[in-house]
Design a protein around this motif. Structure first.
Motif, PDB file in Angstrom:
ATOM      1  N   GLN A  70      -2.383   0.191  -5.521  1.00 42.06           N
ATOM      2  CA  GLN A  70      -1.815   0.500  -6.837  1.00 42.06           C
ATOM      3  C   GLN A  70      -0.610   1.440  -6.733  1.00 42.06           C
ATOM      4  OE1 GLN A  70      -5.576   1.822  -8.455  1.00 42.06           O
ATOM      5  NE2 GLN A  70      -5.782  -0.007  -9.711  1.00 42.06           N
ATOM      6  N   ILE A  71      -0.594   2.284  -5.700  1.00 41.02           N
ATOM      7  CA  ILE A  71       0.588   3.137  -5.473  1.00 41.02           C
ATOM      8  C   ILE A  71       1.781   2.269  -5.087  1.00 41.02           C
ATOM      9  CG2 ILE A  71       1.590   4.869  -3.934  1.00 41.02           C
ATOM     10  CD1 ILE A  71      -1.180   6.195  -3.842  1.00 41.02           C
ATOM     11  N   LEU A  72       1.547   1.334  -4.156  1.00 41.22           N
ATOM     12  CA  LEU A  72       2.628   0.430  -3.746  1.00 41.22           C
ATOM     13  C   LEU A  72       3.103  -0.404  -4.927  1.00 41.22           C
ATOM     14  CD1 LEU A  72       4.391  -0.961  -1.647  1.00 41.22           C
ATOM     15  CD2 LEU A  72       2.420  -2.359  -0.982  1.00 41.22           C
ATOM     16  N   GLU A  73       2.176  -0.895  -5.716  1.00 41.35           N
ATOM     17  CA  GLU A  73       2.480  -1.697  -6.901  1.00 41.35           C
ATOM     18  C   GLU A  73       3.353  -0.901  -7.883  1.00 41.35           C
ATOM     19  OE1 GLU A  73      -0.650  -4.207  -9.321  1.00 41.35           O
ATOM     20  OE2 GLU A  73      -0.755  -2.123  -9.962  1.00 41.35           O
ATOM     21  N   GLU A  74       2.963   0.346  -8.156  1.00 41.72           N
ATOM     22  CA  GLU A  74       3.712   1.161  -9.118  1.00 41.72           C
ATOM     23  C   GLU A  74       5.069   1.595  -8.563  1.00 41.72           C
ATOM     24  OE1 GLU A  74       3.173   5.031 -12.072  1.00 41.72           O
ATOM     25  OE2 GLU A  74       1.429   4.133 -11.084  1.00 41.72           O
ATOM     26  N   ALA A  75       5.102   1.919  -7.277  1.00 43.02           N
ATOM     27  CA  ALA A  75       6.371   2.336  -6.664  1.00 43.02           C
ATOM     28  C   ALA A  75       7.406   1.222  -6.755  1.00 43.02           C
ATOM     29  CB  ALA A  75       6.145   2.739  -5.210  1.00 43.02           C
ATOM     30  N   ARG A  76       6.959  -0.018  -6.552  1.00 44.79           N
ATOM     31  CA  ARG A  76       7.879  -1.153  -6.677  1.00 44.79           C
ATOM     32  C   ARG A  76       8.247  -1.399  -8.139  1.00 44.79           C
ATOM     33  NH1 ARG A  76       5.035  -4.929  -2.151  1.00 44.79           N
ATOM     34  NH2 ARG A  76       6.234  -4.183  -0.360  1.00 44.79           N
ATOM     35  N   TYR A  77       7.262  -1.319  -9.004  1.00 47.30           N
ATOM     36  CA  TYR A  77       7.484  -1.550 -10.433  1.00 47.30           C
ATOM     37  C   TYR A  77       8.507  -0.562 -10.994  1.00 47.30           C
ATOM     38  CZ  TYR A  77       6.334  -2.057 -15.418  1.00 47.30           C
ATOM     39  OH  TYR A  77       6.397  -2.269 -16.778  1.00 47.30           O
ATOM     40  N   ARG A  78       8.405   0.697 -10.578  1.00 52.43           N
ATOM     41  CA  ARG A  78       9.315   1.742 -11.083  1.00 52.43           C
ATOM     42  C   ARG A  78      10.575   1.878 -10.232  1.00 52.43           C
ATOM     43  NH1 ARG A  78       6.777   4.588 -14.978  1.00 52.43           N
ATOM     44  NH2 ARG A  78       4.498   4.722 -14.969  1.00 52.43           N
ATOM     45  N   GLN A  79      10.714   1.018  -9.229  1.00 50.05           N
ATOM     46  CA  GLN A  79      11.860   1.049  -8.308  1.00 50.05           C
ATOM     47  C   GLN A  79      11.999   2.402  -7.623  1.00 50.05           C
ATOM     48  OE1 GLN A  79      15.308  -0.498 -10.626  1.00 50.05           O
ATOM     49  NE2 GLN A  79      15.074  -2.328  -9.373  1.00 50.05           N
ATOM     50  N   LEU A  80      10.872   2.944  -7.190  1.00 52.59           N
ATOM     51  CA  LEU A  80      10.860   4.215  -6.457  1.00 52.59           C
ATOM     52  C   LEU A  80      11.032   3.970  -4.962  1.00 52.59           C
ATOM     53  CD1 LEU A  80       7.883   5.944  -8.317  1.00 52.59           C
ATOM     54  CD2 LEU A  80      10.326   6.147  -8.795  1.00 52.59           C
ATOM     55  N   ILE A  81      10.850   2.734  -4.544  1.00 52.61           N
ATOM     56  CA  ILE A  81      11.113   2.337  -3.161  1.00 52.61           C
ATOM     57  C   ILE A  81      11.951   1.066  -3.194  1.00 52.61           C
ATOM     58  CG2 ILE A  81       9.014   3.388  -2.248  1.00 52.61           C
ATOM     59  CD1 ILE A  81       7.734   0.642  -2.187  1.00 52.61           C
ATOM     60  N   GLY A  82      12.683   0.835  -2.114  1.00 53.65           N
ATOM     61  CA  GLY A  82      13.549  -0.340  -2.064  1.00 53.65           C
ATOM     62  C   GLY A  82      13.305  -1.150  -0.812  1.00 53.65           C
ATOM     63  N   VAL A  83      14.183  -2.110  -0.558  1.00 51.48           N
ATOM     64  CA  VAL A  83      14.000  -2.992   0.597  1.00 51.48           C
ATOM     65  C   VAL A  83      14.231  -2.257   1.911  1.00 51.48           C
ATOM     66  CG1 VAL A  83      14.602  -5.071  -0.696  1.00 51.48           C
ATOM     67  CG2 VAL A  83      16.416  -3.789   0.482  1.00 51.48           C
ATOM     68  N   ASP A  84      14.853  -1.076   1.847  1.00 49.88           N
ATOM     69  CA  ASP A  84      15.075  -0.303   3.068  1.00 49.88           C
ATOM     70  C   ASP A  84      13.961   0.702   3.328  1.00 49.88           C
ATOM     71  OD1 ASP A  84      15.773   1.204   0.842  1.00 49.88           O
ATOM     72  OD2 ASP A  84      17.361   2.299   1.882  1.00 49.88           O
ATOM     73  N   THR A  85      12.986   0.810   2.421  1.00 51.36           N
ATOM     74  CA  THR A  85      11.875   1.735   2.588  1.00 51.36           C
ATOM     75  C   THR A  85      10.803   1.103   3.475  1.00 51.36           C
ATOM     76  OG1 THR A  85      12.238   2.536   0.332  1.00 51.36           O
ATOM     77  CG2 THR A  85      10.161   3.146   1.382  1.00 51.36           C
ATOM     78  N   ILE A  86      10.247   1.901   4.380  1.00 52.74           N
ATOM     79  CA  ILE A  86       9.137   1.457   5.215  1.00 52.74           C
ATOM     80  C   ILE A  86       7.842   1.967   4.585  1.00 52.74           C
ATOM     81  CG2 ILE A  86       8.005   1.712   7.466  1.00 52.74           C
ATOM     82  CD1 ILE A  86      10.821   1.975   8.695  1.00 52.74           C
ATOM     83  N   PHE A  87       6.947   1.039   4.209  1.00 52.31           N
ATOM     84  CA  PHE A  87       5.663   1.412   3.594  1.00 52.31           C
ATOM     85  C   PHE A  87       4.545   0.874   4.489  1.00 52.31           C
ATOM     86  CE2 PHE A  87       2.040   1.594   0.915  1.00 52.31           C
ATOM     87  CZ  PHE A  87       2.306   2.485  -0.122  1.00 52.31           C
ATOM     88  N   VAL A  88       3.778   1.796   5.060  1.00 54.99           N
ATOM     89  CA  VAL A  88       2.682   1.431   5.951  1.00 54.99           C
ATOM     90  C   VAL A  88       1.356   1.767   5.273  1.00 54.99           C
ATOM     91  CG1 VAL A  88       1.608   1.790   8.201  1.00 54.99           C
ATOM     92  CG2 VAL A  88       4.104   1.874   7.984  1.00 54.99           C
ATOM     93  N   MET A  89       0.485   0.766   5.138  1.00 57.48           N
ATOM     94  CA  MET A  89      -0.841   0.979   4.560  1.00 57.48           C
ATOM     95  C   MET A  89      -1.820   1.314   5.686  1.00 57.48           C
ATOM     96  SD  MET A  89      -2.051   0.750   1.375  1.00 57.48           S
ATOM     97  CE  MET A  89      -1.305  -0.623   0.472  1.00 57.48           C
TER      98      MET A  89
END
Length: 541
Positions: A70-89
């Motif tokens: 849900q954090i990843l979902e919201e971060a993308r929804y609010r454009q808090l991260i972009g295609v250059d961001t590295i997100f590791v679960m």
């Protein structure tokens, strides 16, 4: 360790202090110094709103509140991260539900606890190699300047880099976003000619869907599922395609299979509920909506429509008292929301009607009509229109339902999923309104108007083109394509004949209409960019 990784900003999200400290220590030991920490979803989102993090390491299970998905979902929804961001679960769990839920939201990588410093370093180096050169692309995408994004991607692709596959995939997705379907298809065909890659085959199916080649799209998605029964996104697109082909029962079965594989997809559960309710399968609908409401508890996608769906399905299962309790929850959970007031009234009308309370149903229907007026321009959104049309049809106000559906078709002539919903509503409710005929006729009318406008523009008769398109925009005030075409025609006139304050205000009027309905519509950004280039001339700068 690449020097670029050492200068990046890191965010570690974990509910256990010792684990946060351990991961932070590992990151510092490999040379990075800018490392922030968050103990839960709320704190993580708050930090992301203040700081643009380059690398995020997020635990999946964070206890009460939002999980990592849900954090990843919201971060993308609010454009808090972009295609250059590295997100590791990161997670210590390995249940199928959790793994499928995490993977389908497509983090950049998935790391199981415990892990060593060497493993984390190797993983980050690999991800950095994929994303190190995407900052300029991301900046353009965030600004919705898609032409600039594609130009930069073309420049990067021309150097034949190691991350060529990543760049081609991103360019194809950007082309789909901007309706450049032939360009996207060319990329997917190029990739597939070299070897079979699931993301390229899935993308090709999306292109076929958007170009309304539904039989071919269906075949593509079925082929993907046959090759990999766990490719969950293929089920979603297959169900969309089946709905577009009016195969609503088959689409429901497709989503039933999908939610068994991955039950944590909120939008999938909602769509299954919508399809099942439309198909008269109220028991399946109730199950799906129950899941959706539960999943939405800490999600940015939580919405009154989920509760309305649950209430309607319970009422269809003769659980009217439970349904009314769910409706009461809408007012509590979305207090002060105009949208919530509308859903409370419209759903109450349906439940009261099912109970045989004619007077109560009529009173609630009138309240829904009043709530719709309070929504202002947002009432033109097809979600509200279809909800109200359903209410009208259930309460035997078929003329009102047909009129609203006709206007909704006119406002959404190119929104395929919306049109499929309209056909299903008419089929279920038995409304004497030929939705498919109306869709054909309205589409022909819009295309004819657009083509006439384009011809006039090519002939240099901008005033006649603008007059024609303005008339269409007044006839279909919530049709995004028509409103944007008027704005483009006025822009083209100004680019040739010079800008005036009156014309600039007119463009803004039509753009604001669209922004009120679809704030993220990519076409708006292109028009505003051209308008900004003209505005200084109008003000004498």
């Amino acid at each position: 360790m690449p020097a670029g990784l050492l200068s990046k900003t890191y965010l570690v999200i974990d509910d256990f202090p010792d684990m946060r400290a351990a991961i932070r220590s590992i990151i510092r030991s490999i040379g990075a110094t800018q490392v922030d920490q968050a103990r839960d979803g709320k704190e993580a989102i708050d930090l992301m709103q203040k700081t643009r993090y380059d690398i995020i390491l997020c635990d999946y299970n964070l206890g009460p509140g939002k999980d990592g998905q849900q954090i990843l979902e919201e971060a993308r929804y609010r454009q808090l991260i972009g295609v250059d961001t590295i997100f590791v679960m990161i997670t210590a769990e390995n249940t199928r539900d959790m793994v499928m839920g995490a993977v389908e939201h497509i983090p950049d990588s998935y790391l199981s606890k415990p892990f060593t410093k060497e493993l984390l370093q190797k993983r980050l180096e690999k991800l950095y190699a994929r994303k190190a050169d995407l900052q300029t692309v991301n900046k353009a995408l965030m600004a919705k300047n898609y032409n600039a994004a594609i130009a930069e991607l073309d420049r990067l692709i021309s150097t034949n880099p190691k991350n060529l596959s990543e760049l081609l995939k991103l360019k194809a997705e950007t082309c789909i976003t901007t309706s450049r379907y032939d360009d996207a298809k060319e990329i997917y065909d190029q990739v597939l000619d070299a070897r079979e890659i699931p993301w390229a085959r899935l993308g090709l199916g999306k292109v076929q869907f958007y170009k309304t080649d539904y039989p071919q799209a269906r075949e593509t998605f079925e082929q993907l599922i046959a090759q990999d029964p766990n490719l969950i996104l293929a089920y979603d697109w297959l169900a969309k395609t089946q709905s577009a082909l009016k195969e609503f029962t088959v689409a429901e079965k497709t989503l039933q299979t999908a939610v068994k594989l991955s039950p944590r997809g909120l939008k999938r559960q909602q769509l299954l509920g919508d399809l099942a309710l439309g198909n008269g399968d109220s028991e399946q609908a109730e199950i799906a909506y129950e899941h959706a409401v539960t999943l939405a508890k800490n999600s940015v996608l939580n919405h009154p429509a989920l509760f309305a769906g649950l209430a309607k399905s319970k009422s269809a299962n003769n659980k009217h008292t439970e349904a009314l309790k769910v409706i009461a929850d809408i007012g509590k959970k979305f207090q002060g929301s105009d949208e919530a007031a509308f859903y409370v009234a419209s759903t109450t009308a349906l439940v009261k009607h099912s109970q045989g309370d004619t007077e109560g149903a009529q009173e609630a229907m009138h309240a829904a009509e009043a709530a719709m007026k309070d929504l202002g321009a947002r009432a033109q959104d097809h979600l509200f229109a279809l909800e109200m049309a359903t209410t009208y049809s259930e309460l035997d106000e078929t003329d009102k339902a047909a009129a609203l559906l006709h206007q909704t078709i006119a406002n959404n002539h190119d929104e395929h999923e919306c049109l499929a919903q309209i056909v299903q509503i008419c089929s279920k409710a038995g409304i004497e309104y030929d939705a498919e005929k109306a869709i054909r006729e309205i589409r022909q009318h819009v295309v004819k108007t657009n083509n006439a406008g384009v011809r006039l523009i090519k002939q240099g008769d901008f005033d006649a083109a603008i007059t024609l398109l303005r008339e269409a925009a007044e006839e279909m005030p919530a049709n995004k394509t028509i409103n944007l075409n008027v704005a483009k025609a006025i822009i083209m006139k100004m680019e040739q004949a010079g800008a005036t304050s009156e014309d600039i205000l007119a463009v803004r009027h039509y753009v604001e209409r669209v922004q009120g309905l679809a704030p993220g519509d990519w076409r708006v950004a292109d028009i505003l960019l051209r308008l900004r280039q003209l505005a200084p001339k109008a003000s004498g700068e």
